[in-house]
Design an enzyme around this catalytic site. Sequence first.
Site, mmCIF file in Angstrom:
data_model
loop_
_atom_site.group_PDB
_atom_site.id
_atom_site.type_symbol
_atom_site.label_atom_id
_atom_site.label_comp_id
_atom_site.label_asym_id
_atom_site.label_seq_id
_atom_site.Cartn_x
_atom_site.Cartn_y
_atom_site.Cartn_z
ATOM 1 N N HIS A 166 33.043 39.631 35.297
ATOM 2 C CA HIS A 166 35.069 39.163 35.139
ATOM 3 C C HIS A 166 34.943 39.347 33.981
ATOM 4 O O HIS A 166 34.542 38.162 33.301
ATOM 5 C CB HIS A 166 34.872 37.878 36.169
ATOM 6 C CG HIS A 166 36.196 37.450 35.744
ATOM 7 N ND1 HIS A 166 37.284 36.466 36.280
ATOM 8 C CD2 HIS A 166 37.388 38.636 35.854
ATOM 9 C CE1 HIS A 166 38.849 36.777 35.833
ATOM 10 N NE2 HIS A 166 38.566 37.687 35.553
ATOM 11 N N GLU A 174 33.002 36.504 32.561
ATOM 12 C CA GLU A 174 31.764 35.316 33.147
ATOM 13 C C GLU A 174 31.529 35.841 34.932
ATOM 14 O O GLU A 174 31.768 37.712 34.692
ATOM 15 C CB GLU A 174 33.899 34.792 34.606
ATOM 16 C CG GLU A 174 34.368 33.221 34.041
ATOM 17 C CD GLU A 174 35.653 33.088 35.071
ATOM 18 O OE1 GLU A 174 35.910 32.144 34.535
ATOM 19 O OE2 GLU A 174 36.051 33.745 35.581
ATOM 20 N N SER A 214 39.199 39.512 40.158
ATOM 21 C CA SER A 214 39.456 38.337 39.760
ATOM 22 C C SER A 214 40.029 37.197 40.611
ATOM 23 O O SER A 214 39.712 35.612 40.347
ATOM 24 C CB SER A 214 40.446 38.081 38.879
ATOM 25 O OG SER A 214 41.752 39.514 39.294
ATOM 26 N N ASN A 226 40.884 31.733 35.702
ATOM 27 C CA ASN A 226 41.670 31.593 36.323
ATOM 28 C C ASN A 226 41.918 30.563 37.353
ATOM 29 O O ASN A 226 43.745 29.670 37.583
ATOM 30 C CB ASN A 226 41.882 33.197 36.867
ATOM 31 C CG ASN A 226 41.948 34.131 35.936
ATOM 32 O OD1 ASN A 226 42.286 33.501 34.742
ATOM 33 N ND2 ASN A 226 41.493 35.448 36.411
HETATM 34 P P1 NAI Z 1 44.046 49.200 37.763
HETATM 35 O O1 NAI Z 1 45.085 49.260 38.808
HETATM 36 O O2 NAI Z 1 44.563 49.056 36.382
HETATM 37 O O3 NAI Z 1 42.981 50.422 38.001
HETATM 38 C C1 NAI Z 1 42.176 50.373 39.158
HETATM 39 C C2 NAI Z 1 41.862 51.855 39.313
HETATM 40 O O4 NAI Z 1 41.014 52.451 40.481
HETATM 41 C C3 NAI Z 1 42.827 52.972 39.471
HETATM 42 O O5 NAI Z 1 42.826 53.700 38.205
HETATM 43 C C4 NAI Z 1 42.291 53.934 40.544
HETATM 44 O O6 NAI Z 1 42.736 54.973 41.399
HETATM 45 C C5 NAI Z 1 41.088 53.478 40.872
HETATM 46 N N1 NAI Z 1 40.881 53.585 42.169
HETATM 47 C C6 NAI Z 1 41.256 52.997 43.097
HETATM 48 N N2 NAI Z 1 40.214 53.482 44.482
HETATM 49 C C7 NAI Z 1 39.407 53.612 43.962
HETATM 50 C C8 NAI Z 1 37.828 54.017 44.595
HETATM 51 N N3 NAI Z 1 37.536 54.201 45.544
HETATM 52 N N4 NAI Z 1 36.619 54.812 43.711
HETATM 53 C C9 NAI Z 1 37.521 55.072 42.799
HETATM 54 N N5 NAI Z 1 38.367 54.066 41.613
HETATM 55 C C10 NAI Z 1 38.875 53.982 42.517
HETATM 56 O O7 NAI Z 1 43.642 47.877 38.181
HETATM 57 P P2 NAI Z 1 42.508 46.958 37.072
HETATM 58 O O8 NAI Z 1 44.048 45.965 36.650
HETATM 59 O O9 NAI Z 1 42.007 47.826 36.392
HETATM 60 O O10 NAI Z 1 42.004 45.858 37.622
HETATM 61 C C11 NAI Z 1 40.670 46.787 38.461
HETATM 62 C C12 NAI Z 1 40.343 44.751 38.926
HETATM 63 O O11 NAI Z 1 39.942 44.461 37.997
HETATM 64 C C13 NAI Z 1 40.959 44.246 39.581
HETATM 65 O O12 NAI Z 1 40.077 44.288 40.960
HETATM 66 C C14 NAI Z 1 41.774 43.420 39.650
HETATM 67 O O13 NAI Z 1 41.320 42.041 39.787
HETATM 68 C C15 NAI Z 1 40.658 43.138 37.940
HETATM 69 N N6 NAI Z 1 40.832 42.195 36.661
HETATM 70 C C16 NAI Z 1 41.845 42.846 35.984
HETATM 71 C C17 NAI Z 1 42.838 42.236 35.196
HETATM 72 C C18 NAI Z 1 43.776 42.274 34.784
HETATM 73 O O14 NAI Z 1 43.997 41.718 33.451
HETATM 74 N N7 NAI Z 1 44.221 44.157 34.700
HETATM 75 C C19 NAI Z 1 41.740 40.744 34.097
HETATM 76 C C20 NAI Z 1 39.802 40.181 35.292
HETATM 77 C C21 NAI Z 1 40.167 41.140 36.211
#
Ligand code: NAI
Length: 708
Positions: A436, A448, A415, A486
């Site tokens: 995104h 996006e 993001s 954002n």
């Molecule tokens: P989250 O913390 O819920 O999930 C991330 C997951 O990735 C974790 O389960 C972790 O174990 C896993 N992970 C870490 N390294 C890994 C690897 N090498 N291989 C496989 N899995 C791995 O995070 P979330 O919120 O889902 O965010 C993920 C991405 O999405 C980030 O880049 C965030 O900025 C973006 N994002 C998040 C939003 C939100 O509202 N939470 C909205 C839009 C984008």
Amino acid sequence: MTDLVHLTQQGDVAVITINNLPVNALGPGVIEGLAQALRQAEADKRASAVVIIGGGRTFVAGADIHEFQRVMSGEAPRTEGLLSLLPAIEACTKPVVMAIHGNAFGGGLELALAGHYRVATPDAQVGQPEVKLGLIPGAGGTQRLPRLAGVALAVEMCATGNPISAAQALKAGILDRLIEGDLLAGAIAFAREVIGKPRPKARDRSEKLGTPETNAPIFAAARDAAQKKQRGWKSPQVAIELVEAATRLPFEEGLKLEQARFRECLFSDQSKALVHVFFGEREVAKVPDIPKETPALPVNSVGVVGAGTMGGGIAMVFANAGIPVLLREVDQAALDRGMANIQKNYATSVQRGRFTQQFVEERLRLIKPTLAFDSFADVDMVVEAVFEGMALKKEVFAQLDKVCRPGAILASNTSTLSIDEIASATARPDAVIGTHFFSPANVMRLLEIVRGKATGKQTIATCMQVAKRVGKVGVLVGNCRGFVGNRMFHPYRREAQFLVEEGANPEAVDQALYDFGMAMGALATGDLAGLDVGWRIRKEYRHLERPGVRQPLTEDRLCEMGRYGQKTGAGWYKYDEKRRAIPDPEVTQLVRRWAAEAGIEQRKITPAEIVDRCIFALVNEGARILEEGIALRAVDIDIIYLNGYGFPAYRGGPMWYADTVGLKKVYGRICEFRERHGELWDPAPLLQQLAETGGTFAAFRKPQTAAA
Ligand code: NAI
Ligand code: 3HC
């Protein structure tokens, strides 16, 4: 006759075919052509019945919406000929059968309702979607439909704008028969059956119009539903008024009232905004330097990295569209957690009647959990959704680059991070892109699509197509911190906080924005997303803040107190066990104290100032984004805000709203804020230029077209 309408003779049946592709809209030429063809068919002794059918993929999708965009206050749209065509059809001395495939929408359904009979293919749909354009049916729909379908269904169709299936329409009496197989042949056969029989007219019927007693609860419930589900929209309430009028007034008087109300709606700001949205949703799919013919790669399988909040939702998005997904996590516990969340979300959808159990089971079979990257060797596209951190993202992309076959697209759900830097970790930067998604990914319509410096046209074309296929509105944006949505949201939320620190209560700020039409107030949105998310980012980027520039005080301090928002039961508000927000006077007291310590002057702040400060902060940043080419057009920003941030559609999006207010006025207000609050309110140069030259955001195009 015009080229848009053809008359042919099939034995004793005259066939009138509308050929105004793609959707046979009733634009100028079509209505005249229909009127002329009807006169000829009537005069032709060989014809004993008439069939009206659409050429191409559909019957008629309604009046030509371009006409409504063209008319200025007071002018008559060039679709008004419809009003005299429909009684002419009813008065035809030979039975007129409407043959419907695809859609009979808006003026298309109104045309069909004027026929003596209607037949349709089983997969056809009929509807009065005008309210979605801020209009009401304007060619008798509110008067004929209740007479055919009954009051309850008619009011629902006219007020919500949602279509119904041919099977439902048959049951309700809107259609007379479904035709399996060749529609034209079936319609001609039907027409022959009704030669010499009475020619029923919807206008003459009254048996389904109910009584004041039976109708009262129907209209009350419709008004209530419209108020809740279409808050702030005027047209649904007007549509209900008109269907109600159909139950009270003689047909012709009802028609007159419908005409008067239709014109009021047509010249309203809401309708202009919603027509802008209709065309905008289609325009964002068009990227000037990537023509429609650009070859896209087939995407038949997808890998998702990370099964957290976003990764799980993204896996569901692809599975729901029937695309097999490999979902990768770091360890079994994280993978199990991710799959359990997906199952829980699907179970909720079944409970709410959104999906059937069978559909969900099929989708779940399409999602294969894995710990191994090797299994990604054959996928066509990967979406990465691991924690937000550049080092980790680069490591994952380097690995993906090694494992995935050449040509596979590697997309990041980041993001905030630079797509260019992420791409630099691979030997295929042309295949790297940002996708995104918004949270919850399986629900929010916005996607996006972030174009990096090296992103190839084929990669972009593929992602735009994939977006459509999975039911998202894909909007191409350039690569910068926060991209479009954002980046603009940041100053919007900053101003909401400043307003509290200057004397407004948190609930007053949120209420003013809610009353403006936002789905939620800015502070409540922070509580929902988690105040700690921004807090962590700010801690990381503190070194980049310019000294002496005012920063919001409150959210960091709330986080230090453990008030992260809904997830901790308290943030700007307190939350009960059902996550309902309760105003917390303690927060207001704390903010007053912190503001006093920081020497922030306290004053009375009106709802109008709250709206101007927050919304014009969005607009000012939007103007910079436009000028930099990060968004291709103002409408792209509008569509992002409507689909990702709960901006009210009837205001057309932030940039359209600014055009409606008048850019001179917006610029003037921003200059006042600059005077009072300093450099954060420096007006965007593009805004100043357009304000001074009488331009609009809607008409602005950056000279070189490619996004930055
Ligand atoms: P989250 O913390 O819920 O999930 C991330 C997951 O990735 C974790 O389960 C972790 O174990 C896993 N992970 C870490 N390294 C890994 C690897 N090498 N291989 C496989 N899995 C791995 O995070 P979330 O919120 O889902 O965010 C993920 C991405 O999405 C980030 O880049 C965030 O900025 C973006 N994002 C998040 C939003 C939100 O509202 N939470 C909205 C839009 C984008
Ligand atoms: N007028 C003018 N153009 C129309 C149109 C209409 N009624 N309906 C669709 N189009 C155009 C679209 O803008 C698009 O143009 P583009 O290719 O240049 O972008 C093209 O037709 C194809 O449309 P879609 O991309 O939307 O094609 P789909 O196959 O996905 O959907 C549809 C077809 C379901 C018919 C959808 O286009 C639709 O819902 N159209 C609008 C229907 C509508 O709102 N009708 C009411 C009009 S108001 C009215 O009738 C007033 C009357 O009561 C007097």
